[in-house]
Design a protein around this motif. Structure first.
Motif, PDB file in Angstrom:
ATOM      1  N   ALA A 199     -40.961  67.393  -9.631  1.00  0.00           N
ATOM      2  CA  ALA A 199     -40.024  67.723  -8.194  1.00  0.00           C
ATOM      3  C   ALA A 199     -39.299  66.703  -7.463  1.00  0.00           C
ATOM      4  N   SER A 200     -39.212  65.567  -7.687  1.00  0.00           N
ATOM      5  CA  SER A 200     -38.691  64.653  -7.184  1.00  0.00           C
ATOM      6  C   SER A 200     -37.492  64.263  -7.010  1.00  0.00           C
ATOM      7  N   GLU A 201     -36.703  64.600  -5.570  1.00  0.00           N
ATOM      8  CA  GLU A 201     -35.602  64.423  -5.709  1.00  0.00           C
ATOM      9  C   GLU A 201     -34.318  63.660  -6.940  1.00  0.00           C
ATOM     10  N   LEU A 219     -27.374  59.333  -5.349  1.00  0.00           N
ATOM     11  CA  LEU A 219     -29.397  57.799  -4.792  1.00  0.00           C
ATOM     12  C   LEU A 219     -28.941  57.422  -3.794  1.00  0.00           C
ATOM     13  N   GLY A 220     -28.326  56.523  -3.333  1.00  0.00           N
ATOM     14  CA  GLY A 220     -27.976  55.473  -2.150  1.00  0.00           C
ATOM     15  C   GLY A 220     -28.281  56.088  -0.787  1.00  0.00           C
ATOM     16  N   ASN A 221     -28.368  57.774  -1.000  1.00  0.00           N
ATOM     17  CA  ASN A 221     -27.995  59.323  -0.423  1.00  0.00           C
ATOM     18  C   ASN A 221     -29.517  59.180   0.632  1.00  0.00           C
ATOM     19  N   ILE A 222     -30.443  59.031  -0.609  1.00  0.00           N
ATOM     20  CA  ILE A 222     -32.320  59.164  -0.355  1.00  0.00           C
ATOM     21  C   ILE A 222     -32.938  58.755   1.197  1.00  0.00           C
ATOM     22  N   LEU A 223     -33.103  59.783   1.913  1.00  0.00           N
ATOM     23  CA  LEU A 223     -33.578  59.296   3.072  1.00  0.00           C
ATOM     24  C   LEU A 223     -35.526  58.528   2.649  1.00  0.00           C
ATOM     25  N   VAL A 224     -35.188  57.571   2.617  1.00  0.00           N
ATOM     26  CA  VAL A 224     -36.765  56.819   2.474  1.00  0.00           C
ATOM     27  C   VAL A 224     -37.775  56.803   2.995  1.00  0.00           C
ATOM     28  N   LEU A 518     -36.026  66.474   4.363  1.00  0.00           N
ATOM     29  CA  LEU A 518     -34.695  65.784   3.882  1.00  0.00           C
ATOM     30  C   LEU A 518     -34.590  65.278   3.139  1.00  0.00           C
ATOM     31  N   SER A 519     -33.927  66.396   1.706  1.00  0.00           N
ATOM     32  CA  SER A 519     -33.296  65.891   0.392  1.00  0.00           C
ATOM     33  C   SER A 519     -31.988  65.672   0.609  1.00  0.00           C
TER      34      SER A 519
END
Length: 559
Positions: A199-201, A219-224, A518-519
């Motif tokens: 289930a990880s983005e 990877l850089g676009n992941i909203l953390v 959001l992913s």
């Protein structure tokens, strides 16, 4: 009668170099993991030309039931049957997750005489892709907490950290935790939790990335998180995107194995379809299309989840055009949808079959909405009666679709020859008829319009209800510029509705959306309905209780 693992352990496997050679792959492009599995190098993927004559076949199913459907088994058997009729077919499947393997479902490598092998390796550590995804995910989590510990120059609001830790195991105790306890030196205390790795983005990103550069960008676009001013914070700002890419460098390469009949199979990536997008990697599917005349792939659970996401997310991002859908069902499962209890499914019951077949009908109609031809595969059981089989044949004939009584579990490829011929004939007959595949919605629509399109067209809901939390989340996602993304609905697999108890074709219901996330790296918005959990728990009697390994390293109890 031999068990699945006994059949697999008695298989006459060919060396993986021979399987690759049969596909025209030189050993220079092979990165072996032992004798019977290998990764395929980046240079092979990039040098092979795109082919517009290869055919993509999606295997999907009705809503799963305790009676069993056998979607992966049919996928494997169809690929083997293609070889029996002289077709060059390549299989492309998802990697199993350790959560179901040790939980309630067991392994996911097919069954009977339609399996991919080495079965034990595939169901356990395989080539380490799951571990690489887990490590990359948890590196980002550790870096977020370290950033806060070291002064928090990004002003991250620790109450609004969105990205969770993960592990590839069912462990309900880790759904909600508190980290950073034990004093100043041990980190800032905050609420956190774990998702299962599938289930990880990052799993979704691996499966949708086209190459290493695209992987790093995603990877850089992941909203953390959000900062204390309410502004989004992305993974790039944390500074570990390069390190995460390094951990995933080899995991991005598709894995090559074989079926019991030595048909080549790419097994790569494994997001669940009830909580993620449910398809193997775009790279593995495209590689299969470059190397074979037919690529046979599957999507998770029923077509309302896996196939919808395959069409609306994977095909959209991958530029893929499916040539045919194989829709898997069993007569037992259709009777279960008609109200028969599990322990009575072996008895003939035409009344229940007629009542429950509306589930199959709805899935056929849904696939036609994407303008893709359908062949129904009935995974045959010895208890199916002639009257029940005739009823299903006549029903499918009235709907204008081919149906095949499939016996690949018992007979391997030989038991799928009729299915293979009907799939090939259906593709030939529908080619060039002007009815072209297209997704069910436009990404230009507002998020709520896309949700309602899926809910009404695919689930057959009357409408959609939104909790205040969902309304707020969707509004925020659109406000930061991510309105034009596909949606990925997290929903129960057991029903067309969001209530697992409603079987067949539910009526007079609304879908309730309780939240949205959001992913941005994966490139979709996850929509949460019902009680779907991103970290499952173990059942009362987990499959792990039956698995053992003797002093010679022989594994038993895996199925």
């Amino acid at each position: 009668m031999l068990s699945d693992i006994e059949i697999a352990q008695n298989a006459k496997m060919k060396k993986i170099s021979e399987i690759a050679g049969n596909l025209g792959i030189s050993e220079d492009y092979l990165e072996p993991y032992g004798h019977y599995k290998a990764k395929l190098s980046e240079s092979l993927y990039s040098q092979l030309a795109f082919r517009d004559d290869s055919k993509l076949i999606l295997v999907t199913a009705i809503n799963p039931t305790p009676a069993g459907e056998g979607k992966t088994t049919v996928s494997v058997g169809l690929a083997e049957a293609m070889g029996k009729i002289g077709k060059n077919a390549v299989l492309a499947l998802r990697e199993p997750s350790l959560g179901p393997v040790f939980g309630i479902k067991g392994g996911a490598a097919g069954g009977g005489y339609a399996q991919v092998v080495p079965m034990e390796d595939i169901n356990l550590h395989f080539t380490g892709d799951m571990h690489a995804i887990t490590s990359a995910n948890n590196l980002l989590c550790a870096m977020i907490d370290n950033h806060i510990q070291q002064g928090n120059s990004l002003k991250i609001d620790q109450r609004r950290i969105l990205f969770k830790r993960c592990m590839d195991m069912n462990d309900r105790a880790l759904r909600n935790i508190v980290v950073g306890l034990g004093g100043k030196a041990n980190g800032v205390p905050r609420e956190d939790g774990f998702n299962i790795t599938v289930a990880s983005e990052i799993m979704a990103i691996l499966c949708l990335a086209t190459d290493l550069g695209d992987l790093r960008k995603r990877l850089g676009n992941i909203l953390v998180a959000y900062n204390i001013d309410g502004e989004p914070v992305y993974a790039d700002a944390i500074g570990c995107t390069g390190a995460m890419t390094a951990l995933l460098k080899d995991a991005l390469k598709p894995n090559l194995v074989q079926t019991l009949e030595n048909t080549p199979a790419f097994i790569h990536g494994g997001p669940f379809a009830n909580i993620a997008h449910g398809c193997n990697s775009i790279r593995a599917t495209k590689l299969a299309l470059k190397l074979g005349d037919y690529c046979i792939t599957e999507a998770g659970f029923g077509s309302d989840l896996g196939a919808e996401k395959f069409f609306d997310i994977k095909c959209r991002y991958g530029g893929l055009t499916p040539a045919c859908v194989v829709l898997v069902a069993t007569i037992r499962a259709l009777k279960y949808n008609g109200g028969v209890k599990k322990d009575e499914l072996a008895k003939e019951n035409l009344w229940a079959l007629e009542k429950g077949i509306v589930n199959l009908q709805t899935h056929i109609e849904n696939m036609h909405k994407f303008h893709v031809p359908v062949v129904v595969a009935i995974n045959r059981f010895g208890t199916d009666t002639d009257s029940e089989i005739d009823f299903v044949r006549n029903f499918c004939s009235d709907m204008g679709v081919e149906v095949s009584m499939c016996e690949v579990f018992a007979k391997g490829g030989e038991g799928g020859i009729d299915l293979a011929n009907k799939v090939c004939d259906t593709i030939s007959l529908t080619e060039g008829n002007g009815d072209k595949f297209h997704p069910i919605y436009s990404v230009e629509l507002p998020i709520k319009d896309k949700i309602e399109k899926i809910a009404t067209e695919i689930y057959r809901a009357d409408g959609v209800n939104y909790t205040p939390q969902a309304e707020k989340a969707i509004k925020e996602i659109e406000s930061i510029g991510f309105r034009n993304l596909p949606v990925c609905v997290a929903k129960t697999q057991y029903s067309l509705s969001d209530n697992p108890a409603l079987l067949g074709k539910p009526k007079n219901f609304n879908i309730t959306v309780r939240d949205a996330r959001l992913s941005a790296g994966a490139g979709f918005v996850v929509i949460y309905t019902g009680d779907i959990l991103t970290m499952p728990g173990l059942p009362k009697a987990p499959s792990a209780l039956n698995i053992d390994c003797d002093i010679n390293g022989n594994i038993t109890g895996l199925f």
